[in-house]
Design a protein around this motif. Sequence first.
Motif, PDB file in Angstrom:
ATOM      1  N   GLU A   1      -8.465  -7.475 -13.558  1.00 24.43           N
ATOM      2  CA  GLU A   1      -7.891  -6.163 -13.818  1.00 24.43           C
ATOM      3  C   GLU A   1      -6.427  -6.190 -13.389  1.00 24.43           C
ATOM      4  OE1 GLU A   1      -8.425  -1.425 -12.702  1.00 24.43           O
ATOM      5  OE2 GLU A   1      -9.373  -2.935 -11.428  1.00 24.43           O
ATOM      6  N   LEU A   2      -5.580  -5.635 -14.218  1.00 26.77           N
ATOM      7  CA  LEU A   2      -4.186  -5.394 -13.859  1.00 26.77           C
ATOM      8  C   LEU A   2      -4.162  -4.048 -13.163  1.00 26.77           C
ATOM      9  CD1 LEU A   2      -1.041  -5.590 -14.104  1.00 26.77           C
ATOM     10  CD2 LEU A   2      -1.315  -4.463 -16.320  1.00 26.77           C
ATOM     11  N   GLY A   3      -3.572  -3.997 -11.980  1.00 25.47           N
ATOM     12  CA  GLY A   3      -3.566  -2.725 -11.283  1.00 25.47           C
ATOM     13  C   GLY A   3      -2.420  -2.575 -10.312  1.00 25.47           C
ATOM     14  N   TYR A   4      -2.339  -1.370  -9.754  1.00 24.68           N
ATOM     15  CA  TYR A   4      -1.390  -1.045  -8.696  1.00 24.68           C
ATOM     16  C   TYR A   4       0.058  -1.273  -9.101  1.00 24.68           C
ATOM     17  CZ  TYR A   4      -5.694  -1.575  -5.919  1.00 24.68           C
ATOM     18  OH  TYR A   4      -6.976  -1.500  -5.435  1.00 24.68           O
ATOM     19  N   VAL A   5       0.384  -1.075 -10.372  1.00 26.30           N
ATOM     20  CA  VAL A   5       1.773  -1.228 -10.809  1.00 26.30           C
ATOM     21  C   VAL A   5       2.549  -0.010 -10.317  1.00 26.30           C
ATOM     22  CG1 VAL A   5       3.341  -1.512 -12.759  1.00 26.30           C
ATOM     23  CG2 VAL A   5       1.031  -2.505 -12.852  1.00 26.30           C
ATOM     24  N   SER A   6       3.548  -0.259  -9.495  1.00 26.00           N
ATOM     25  CA  SER A   6       4.327   0.838  -8.922  1.00 26.00           C
ATOM     26  C   SER A   6       5.761   0.375  -8.668  1.00 26.00           C
ATOM     27  CB  SER A   6       3.687   1.300  -7.611  1.00 26.00           C
ATOM     28  OG  SER A   6       4.354   2.420  -7.099  1.00 26.00           O
ATOM     29  N   VAL A   7       6.706   1.225  -9.040  1.00 27.25           N
ATOM     30  CA  VAL A   7       8.121   0.944  -8.812  1.00 27.25           C
ATOM     31  C   VAL A   7       8.714   2.161  -8.107  1.00 27.25           C
ATOM     32  CG1 VAL A   7      10.347   0.475  -9.913  1.00 27.25           C
ATOM     33  CG2 VAL A   7       8.255  -0.549 -10.843  1.00 27.25           C
ATOM     34  N   SER A   8       9.534   1.914  -7.102  1.00 28.06           N
ATOM     35  CA  SER A   8      10.154   3.031  -6.380  1.00 28.06           C
ATOM     36  C   SER A   8      10.988   3.853  -7.349  1.00 28.06           C
ATOM     37  CB  SER A   8      11.020   2.517  -5.227  1.00 28.06           C
ATOM     38  OG  SER A   8      12.116   1.779  -5.736  1.00 28.06           O
ATOM     39  N   PRO A   9      11.026   5.177  -7.159  1.00 28.60           N
ATOM     40  CA  PRO A   9      11.757   6.052  -8.083  1.00 28.60           C
ATOM     41  C   PRO A   9      13.228   5.659  -8.266  1.00 28.60           C
ATOM     42  CG  PRO A   9      10.424   7.375  -6.588  1.00 28.60           C
ATOM     43  CD  PRO A   9      10.342   5.945  -6.102  1.00 28.60           C
ATOM     44  N   GLU A  10      13.877   5.219  -7.201  1.00 28.66           N
ATOM     45  CA  GLU A  10      15.299   4.868  -7.322  1.00 28.66           C
ATOM     46  C   GLU A  10      15.534   3.581  -8.120  1.00 28.66           C
ATOM     47  OE1 GLU A  10      13.713   3.839  -3.244  1.00 28.66           O
ATOM     48  OE2 GLU A  10      13.846   5.658  -4.386  1.00 28.66           O
ATOM     49  N   HIS A  11      14.468   2.822  -8.416  1.00 30.62           N
ATOM     50  CA  HIS A  11      14.614   1.603  -9.215  1.00 30.62           C
ATOM     51  C   HIS A  11      13.882   1.681 -10.549  1.00 30.62           C
ATOM     52  CE1 HIS A  11      15.885   0.189  -5.244  1.00 30.62           C
ATOM     53  NE2 HIS A  11      16.648  -0.631  -5.936  1.00 30.62           N
ATOM     54  N   ALA A  12      13.379   2.859 -10.883  1.00 24.34           N
ATOM     55  CA  ALA A  12      12.670   3.058 -12.154  1.00 24.34           C
ATOM     56  C   ALA A  12      13.643   2.916 -13.327  1.00 24.34           C
ATOM     57  CB  ALA A  12      12.027   4.441 -12.166  1.00 24.34           C
ATOM     58  N   GLY A  13      13.093   2.522 -14.463  1.00 20.16           N
ATOM     59  CA  GLY A  13      13.886   2.427 -15.674  1.00 20.16           C
ATOM     60  C   GLY A  13      14.739   1.177 -15.789  1.00 20.16           C
ATOM     61  N   LYS A  14      14.499   0.192 -14.924  1.00 20.30           N
ATOM     62  CA  LYS A  14      15.291  -1.045 -14.939  1.00 20.30           C
ATOM     63  C   LYS A  14      14.500  -2.248 -15.446  1.00 20.30           C
ATOM     64  CE  LYS A  14      18.158   0.531 -11.106  1.00 20.30           C
ATOM     65  NZ  LYS A  14      18.575   0.316  -9.719  1.00 20.30           N
TER      66      LYS A  14
ATOM     67  N   VAL B   1       0.831  -1.204   0.000  1.00 22.64           N
ATOM     68  CA  VAL B   1       0.000   0.000   0.000  1.00 22.64           C
ATOM     69  C   VAL B   1       0.869   1.260   0.000  1.00 22.64           C
ATOM     70  CG1 VAL B   1      -1.664   1.346   1.352  1.00 22.64           C
ATOM     71  CG2 VAL B   1      -2.004  -1.119   1.048  1.00 22.64           C
ATOM     72  N   GLU B   2       1.923   1.276   0.803  1.00 20.43           N
ATOM     73  CA  GLU B   2       2.796   2.452   0.860  1.00 20.43           C
ATOM     74  C   GLU B   2       3.435   2.733  -0.493  1.00 20.43           C
ATOM     75  OE1 GLU B   2       5.605   1.805   4.034  1.00 20.43           O
ATOM     76  OE2 GLU B   2       3.992   1.647   5.513  1.00 20.43           O
ATOM     77  N   LEU B   3       3.891   1.677  -1.173  1.00 20.66           N
ATOM     78  CA  LEU B   3       4.540   1.871  -2.464  1.00 20.66           C
ATOM     79  C   LEU B   3       3.533   2.364  -3.500  1.00 20.66           C
ATOM     80  CD1 LEU B   3       7.148   1.744  -4.040  1.00 20.66           C
ATOM     81  CD2 LEU B   3       6.760  -0.671  -4.424  1.00 20.66           C
ATOM     82  N   VAL B   4       2.351   1.774  -3.538  1.00 23.42           N
ATOM     83  CA  VAL B   4       1.333   2.200  -4.501  1.00 23.42           C
ATOM     84  C   VAL B   4       0.863   3.621  -4.182  1.00 23.42           C
ATOM     85  CG1 VAL B   4      -0.997   1.756  -5.389  1.00 23.42           C
ATOM     86  CG2 VAL B   4       0.577  -0.154  -5.012  1.00 23.42           C
ATOM     87  N   ALA B   5       0.571   3.889  -2.921  1.00 21.72           N
ATOM     88  CA  ALA B   5       0.068   5.211  -2.524  1.00 21.72           C
ATOM     89  C   ALA B   5       1.108   6.307  -2.748  1.00 21.72           C
ATOM     90  CB  ALA B   5      -0.379   5.194  -1.064  1.00 21.72           C
ATOM     91  N   SER B   6       2.394   5.972  -2.683  1.00 17.50           N
ATOM     92  CA  SER B   6       3.441   6.980  -2.887  1.00 17.50           C
ATOM     93  C   SER B   6       3.401   7.555  -4.298  1.00 17.50           C
ATOM     94  CB  SER B   6       4.824   6.403  -2.590  1.00 17.50           C
ATOM     95  OG  SER B   6       5.198   5.470  -3.595  1.00 17.50           O
ATOM     96  N   GLY B   7       2.845   6.778  -5.234  1.00 16.29           N
ATOM     97  CA  GLY B   7       2.709   7.273  -6.604  1.00 16.29           C
ATOM     98  C   GLY B   7       1.594   8.297  -6.753  1.00 16.29           C
ATOM     99  N   GLY B   8       0.670   8.326  -5.796  1.00 15.21           N
ATOM    100  CA  GLY B   8      -0.385   9.322  -5.777  1.00 15.21           C
ATOM    101  C   GLY B   8      -1.565   9.084  -6.680  1.00 15.21           C
ATOM    102  N   ALA B   9      -1.561   8.022  -7.491  1.00 15.22           N
ATOM    103  CA  ALA B   9      -2.652   7.817  -8.440  1.00 15.22           C
ATOM    104  C   ALA B   9      -3.874   7.149  -7.817  1.00 15.22           C
ATOM    105  CB  ALA B   9      -2.165   6.983  -9.621  1.00 15.22           C
TER     106      ALA B   9
END
Length: 176
Positions: A90-103, A21-29
């Motif tokens: 439904e595919l949902g809640y896809v979230s990656v921490s900013p420091e690991h994005a783009g990998k 929940v924390e990781l998904v909610a951190s994205g704000g969507a």
Amino acid sequence: MIKYRTLIGANATQEEINTFVELVASGGAVDEVYVRMGVVRLGAQIAVAEVAGQTVGVAALKVPSHEYRIGLQGTNKANYSLTEQEYPYELGYVSVSPEHAGKGIAKALVAEVMRLAGENGIFATTSNPTMKEGILPSFKFVPVGKTWKNPSGDTLVLLVRKSQKDNTDQQRHALR
């Protein structure tokens, strides 16, 4: 090294749910309340990416409620039919921490959710350009219906991947 694992949402520990929940909610969507409800619904499965024991990415295979489907199908949102028979997941809640994005973590998590969905139809809603223009189309998702704005002002799009069972059946008949 990135490690991936899958768990049943209803069987997840409180710590696993809180981290998700924390990781998904951190994205704000997505509002945290809805994430908590959706991740533990019967049938929900969670894909997790970890680095050194820390969760750095998540995604979920969700079983949407009837009310949620009706809302998406309405004229003030996508205005597109999402029957449970055609699109059970439904595919949902896809979230990656900013420091690991783009990998490639998001794409790997989506691949795991697609494996869990099997040949069933599945839909996703997103405002994220990378998801709607890159990752989801690579898994045969296509945009349908109309776009709409969420309360935050983001423009959302509904994408679907039709059941692959029909394609398999057509291929079998073609071979006869």
